[in-house]
Design an enzyme around this catalytic site. Sequence first.
Site, short mmCIF file in Angstrom:
data_model
loop_
_atom_site.label_atom_id
_atom_site.label_comp_id
_atom_site.label_asym_id
_atom_site.label_seq_id
_atom_site.Cartn_x
_atom_site.Cartn_y
_atom_site.Cartn_z
N LYS A 112 0.82 -1.22 0.00
CA LYS A 112 0.00 0.00 0.00
C LYS A 112 0.85 1.26 0.00
O LYS A 112 0.52 2.23 -0.66
CB LYS A 112 -0.97 0.00 1.19
CG LYS A 112 -2.06 -1.03 1.02
CD LYS A 112 -3.28 -0.76 1.89
CE LYS A 112 -4.37 -1.76 1.52
NZ LYS A 112 -5.57 -1.62 2.32
N LYS A 195 -5.26 -9.61 -6.69
CA LYS A 195 -6.55 -9.79 -6.03
C LYS A 195 -7.49 -8.65 -6.41
O LYS A 195 -7.05 -7.53 -6.68
CB LYS A 195 -6.39 -9.90 -4.52
CG LYS A 195 -6.17 -8.61 -3.78
CD LYS A 195 -6.54 -8.74 -2.29
CE LYS A 195 -6.54 -7.35 -1.67
NZ LYS A 195 -7.24 -7.26 -0.42
N LYS A 198 -10.60 -2.99 -3.58
CA LYS A 198 -11.31 -1.71 -3.63
C LYS A 198 -10.39 -0.61 -4.11
O LYS A 198 -10.78 0.23 -4.90
CB LYS A 198 -11.80 -1.31 -2.23
CG LYS A 198 -12.87 -2.18 -1.66
CD LYS A 198 -13.46 -1.49 -0.42
CE LYS A 198 -13.73 -2.46 0.69
NZ LYS A 198 -12.59 -2.67 1.59
N1 AQP Z 1 -10.10 -10.42 -3.66
C1 AQP Z 1 -10.45 -10.94 -2.49
N2 AQP Z 1 -10.71 -12.27 -2.38
C2 AQP Z 1 -11.09 -12.81 -1.18
N3 AQP Z 1 -11.24 -12.07 -0.06
C3 AQP Z 1 -10.98 -10.75 -0.13
N4 AQP Z 1 -11.04 -9.75 0.78
C4 AQP Z 1 -10.69 -8.59 0.20
N5 AQP Z 1 -10.40 -8.79 -1.09
C5 AQP Z 1 -10.58 -10.11 -1.33
C6 AQP Z 1 -11.43 -9.92 2.19
O1 AQP Z 1 -12.48 -8.99 2.46
C7 AQP Z 1 -12.40 -8.62 3.83
C8 AQP Z 1 -12.52 -7.14 3.99
O2 AQP Z 1 -11.48 -6.49 3.31
P1 AQP Z 1 -11.02 -5.06 3.79
O3 AQP Z 1 -12.09 -4.08 3.56
O4 AQP Z 1 -10.55 -5.13 5.18
O5 AQP Z 1 -9.82 -4.63 2.94
P2 AQP Z 1 -8.81 -5.36 2.05
O6 AQP Z 1 -8.52 -6.74 2.47
O7 AQP Z 1 -7.63 -4.52 1.97
O8 AQP Z 1 -9.68 -5.40 0.73
P3 AQP Z 1 -9.55 -4.43 -0.45
O9 AQP Z 1 -10.70 -4.60 -1.33
O10 AQP Z 1 -8.22 -4.59 -1.10
O11 AQP Z 1 -9.69 -3.01 0.23
P4 AQP Z 1 -8.70 -1.79 0.23
O12 AQP Z 1 -8.46 -1.50 -1.19
O13 AQP Z 1 -9.47 -0.71 0.93
O14 AQP Z 1 -7.46 -2.19 0.95
C9 AQP Z 1 -11.09 -9.18 4.37
O15 AQP Z 1 -11.35 -10.34 5.13
C10 AQP Z 1 -10.33 -9.54 3.13
O16 AQP Z 1 -9.45 -10.63 3.35
#
Ligand code: AQP
Length: 332
Positions: A112, A195, A198
Amino acid sequence: RPRVLSGIQPTADSFHLGNYLGAVRQWVTLQETHDAFYCVVDLHAITVATEPAALRRRSRVAAAQLFAAGLDPERATVFVQSHVREHTELAWILICQTGMGEAARMTQFKDKSAKFGEQAASVGLFTYPILQAADILIYQANSVPVGADQKQHLELTRDLGQRFNHRFGDTFTIPEPYILKEVEKITDLQDPSAKMSKSSSSPAGILDVLEQPGPLRKKVMRAVTDTGSEVLFDEENKPGISNLLRIQSALTGTAIPDLVARYEGQGYGTFKKEVAEAVVETFTPIRERTEKLLADEVELDRLLAIGAERARVVARHTMAEVRDRVGFLPSL
Ligand code: AQP
């Protein structure tokens, strides 16, 4: 009942398919068998620059989506992280138990912060996994349902819990990750090596739960595949098709080999069309329920207040013990 805890960041105007399949869907199932605590982690969201009005809106949208996806306020404790002040207090104490090198090994920080340069990243982004450890340990959670990207953070949580117990006496339950192999990493439709995320996926690579059927269908139809024409599960040579098979299997409950047999000799078109339909069928009722919940903010805030009250009881109990163990004087 064993206890389960997990959280999701209000960092976008919708959850995506990865969040839904990797996490939220398991949360709904686990509320039947576990004492369930789920939070919208707004304190985590501010580790990167966030506009206050957007944070407020996204926190409500996130909570509404959780209820719309099937979390029942009677059975699960759904709350907003910043409403329970004890999370930040425990985070500080755990920060003081964490080695610099240990924190510096976290790959999510590296990924990040690489986007805007490590020097420009906030200290909060660096300490993010320690706040996450506090979120989990404060509820004495046995189990944490997450996607594969959270494995390393869960390991740190376990290490910090064990270290605290060792230094100060048995205080925390050491949690186990709950990760379903089949859906642990849903990938970006345009880049099947990354992956779905968001913050880093392009709009064409991500399927948002609150998106309309038209754009959802278009994105699935345009998902990157390969030059072949056979629908086969082969993660190495057919990562795009394999991702779509995983999605279709999870959404319809059909085993992957059965899907492969069904699409034999039919090319990618029919397959993609049916994947798109499965996505639309799953998301449409969630979107409609979310819209209804968002139309009554007073009621939504009331549900979150109930959740926060229940969460505070547990968090306060743990913190009273932690303060004493660390050696803080009682505040009379
Ligand atoms: N691509 C994915 N496949 C499976 N699980 C996923 N999770 C996120 N992306 C995938 C799971 O969703 C939960 C919540 O995620 P988060 O909001 O805490 O943030 P993250 O893991 O960092 O997901 P993002 O979409 O990549 O968000 P940003 O961009 O804000 O950092 C977690 O349990 C995660 O494992």
